[in-house]
Design a protein around this motif. Structure first.
Motif, short mmCIF file in Angstrom:
data_model
loop_
_atom_site.label_atom_id
_atom_site.label_comp_id
_atom_site.label_asym_id
_atom_site.label_seq_id
_atom_site.Cartn_x
_atom_site.Cartn_y
_atom_site.Cartn_z
N LEU A 172 18.42 -38.37 3.61
CA LEU A 172 18.89 -38.50 2.23
C LEU A 172 17.70 -38.75 1.31
N PRO A 173 17.89 -38.54 0.00
CA PRO A 173 16.74 -38.70 -0.92
C PRO A 173 16.11 -40.09 -0.85
N VAL A 174 14.81 -40.12 -0.63
CA VAL A 174 14.08 -41.38 -0.50
C VAL A 174 14.05 -42.13 -1.84
N LEU A 210 15.21 -34.94 1.30
CA LEU A 210 14.39 -36.16 1.26
C LEU A 210 13.71 -36.37 -0.09
N SER A 211 13.26 -35.29 -0.69
CA SER A 211 12.43 -35.41 -1.89
C SER A 211 13.18 -35.06 -3.17
N GLN A 212 14.51 -34.92 -3.08
CA GLN A 212 15.27 -34.55 -4.28
C GLN A 212 15.02 -35.56 -5.40
N GLY A 213 14.70 -35.04 -6.57
CA GLY A 213 14.48 -35.89 -7.74
C GLY A 213 13.10 -36.53 -7.80
N ALA A 214 12.28 -36.37 -6.76
CA ALA A 214 10.96 -37.01 -6.75
C ALA A 214 9.91 -36.09 -7.36
N THR A 215 8.80 -36.65 -7.80
CA THR A 215 7.76 -35.80 -8.39
C THR A 215 6.92 -35.11 -7.31
N GLU A 216 6.55 -35.83 -6.26
CA GLU A 216 5.67 -35.25 -5.22
C GLU A 216 6.50 -34.62 -4.11
N ARG A 217 7.30 -33.63 -4.48
CA ARG A 217 8.25 -33.09 -3.51
C ARG A 217 7.59 -32.55 -2.24
N SER A 218 6.65 -31.63 -2.44
CA SER A 218 6.07 -30.96 -1.29
C SER A 218 5.32 -31.96 -0.40
N LEU A 219 4.60 -32.89 -1.03
CA LEU A 219 3.83 -33.88 -0.27
C LEU A 219 4.76 -34.77 0.58
#
Ligand code: THG
Length: 274
Positions: A172-174, A210-219
């Protein structure tokens, strides 16, 4: 690594629009691009917008198969939508039936239905089952493992080869408050799920959640992918068009001795880099 490409999903604006317009080109281009980038399977998810989910699934399957023969991963929690897609999948082709929970309030038998459909679809059909039940998605390690054990047990009872079973501990999104313990929990759960059968059931995750809504998605995605590979993850639904992610994946598998080392291992691993 069994790589499932995530992009043919009505969650994305361009695919949603293509579904609305019955615009084949958008879908076919994505199918070809993802195949060239190294997809073993193409996830096919109609999203939530389409009123006729069965018809949309069928249209997507037919549209993709007109242009490439990459195996498909039919993605829906509704058995009738999977069944509609299966009607159009070429006979005998490898196919995944993705996203059955152990059970649902509205459908106690949902996993049985997926197993029966996979059996009917032939020996190259496999299932992705989520560690989720009628109470929803568990947040702790033990409930994830307990649900996975019930899924494995059900497959065994039905004589369904556990090598055709993929367990998804659901990432789920971190970014969600309180969710930062979940990536660690997922790895701890995988450490136990791998011992539920011998040989171990496959394990997969929908990485981009995991990275939904985050800025550093790919990282964020590629860091967790490397960590999860070290805990036995052997499949993932990912953005295969993310070259950095694909390179991390190749390197993580190299370091886990899943690929043989050569100076040109990146090219050897990923057709995208040829
Ligand atoms: N497990 C299993 N199957 C799954 C998931 C899972 N299938 C669907 C999903 N989760 C995996 N696929 C995606 C696809 C896209 C995104 C996340 C997971 C995504 N989409 C952008 C977003 O929401 O920010 C859309 C942005 C856009 O429109 O461009 O992140 O967990 N078995």
């Amino acid at each position: 690594m069994i790589i499932i490409a995530e992009r043919i999903n009505g969650m994305f604006k361009d695919v949603k629009q293509a579904i609305a317009d019955k615009d084949k080109k958008v879908v076919q281009d994505l199918a070809k691009k993802q195949t060239e980038a190294g997809a073993s399977y193409l996830d096919v998810n109609v999203g939530t917008a389409s009123a006729d989910q069965e018809g949309t699934m069928q249209w997507l399957v037919e549209t993709i198969q007109e242009t490439c023969s990459t195996p498909l991963c039919l993605d829906s929690q509704k058995p009738n939508v999977i069944a509609a897609g299966l009607k159009s999948v070429k006979a005998g082709a490898a196919v995944m039936l993705n996203s059955t929970p152990l059970n649902k309030k509205s459908d106690e038998q949902v996993l049985d239905k997926y197993i029966e459909m996979a059996e009917q679809a032939g020996p190259k059909a496999s299932i992705i089952a989520l560690t989720m039940d009628k109470n929803g998605v568990p947040q702790d390690i033990d409930t994830r493992v307990a649900i996975a054990a019930e899924i494995v047990q059900k497959a065994m009872e039905k004589g369904f080869d556990t090598q055709r079973l993929f367990i998804d501990p659901i990432i789920l999104p971190v970014k969600v408050p309180g969710a930062q313990v979940q990536p660690g929990n997922i790895m701890a759960a995988m450490d136990q799920i791998r011992y539920l059968a011998d040989p171990a059931p496959h394990m997969t995750i929908g990485l981009s959640n995991l990275s939904q809504g985050a800025t550093e998605r790919s990282l964020i995605n590629r860091t967790f992918l490397a960590m999860a590979v070290s805990h036995g993850l052997d499949s993932a639904i990912i953005d295969v068009l993310d070259e950095k992610l694909m390179n991390v994946l190749a390197t993580a598998e190299l370091l886990m001795n899943k690929q043989i080392y050569s100076d040109s291992y990146l090219r050897a691993y990923s057709p995208a880099n040829k």
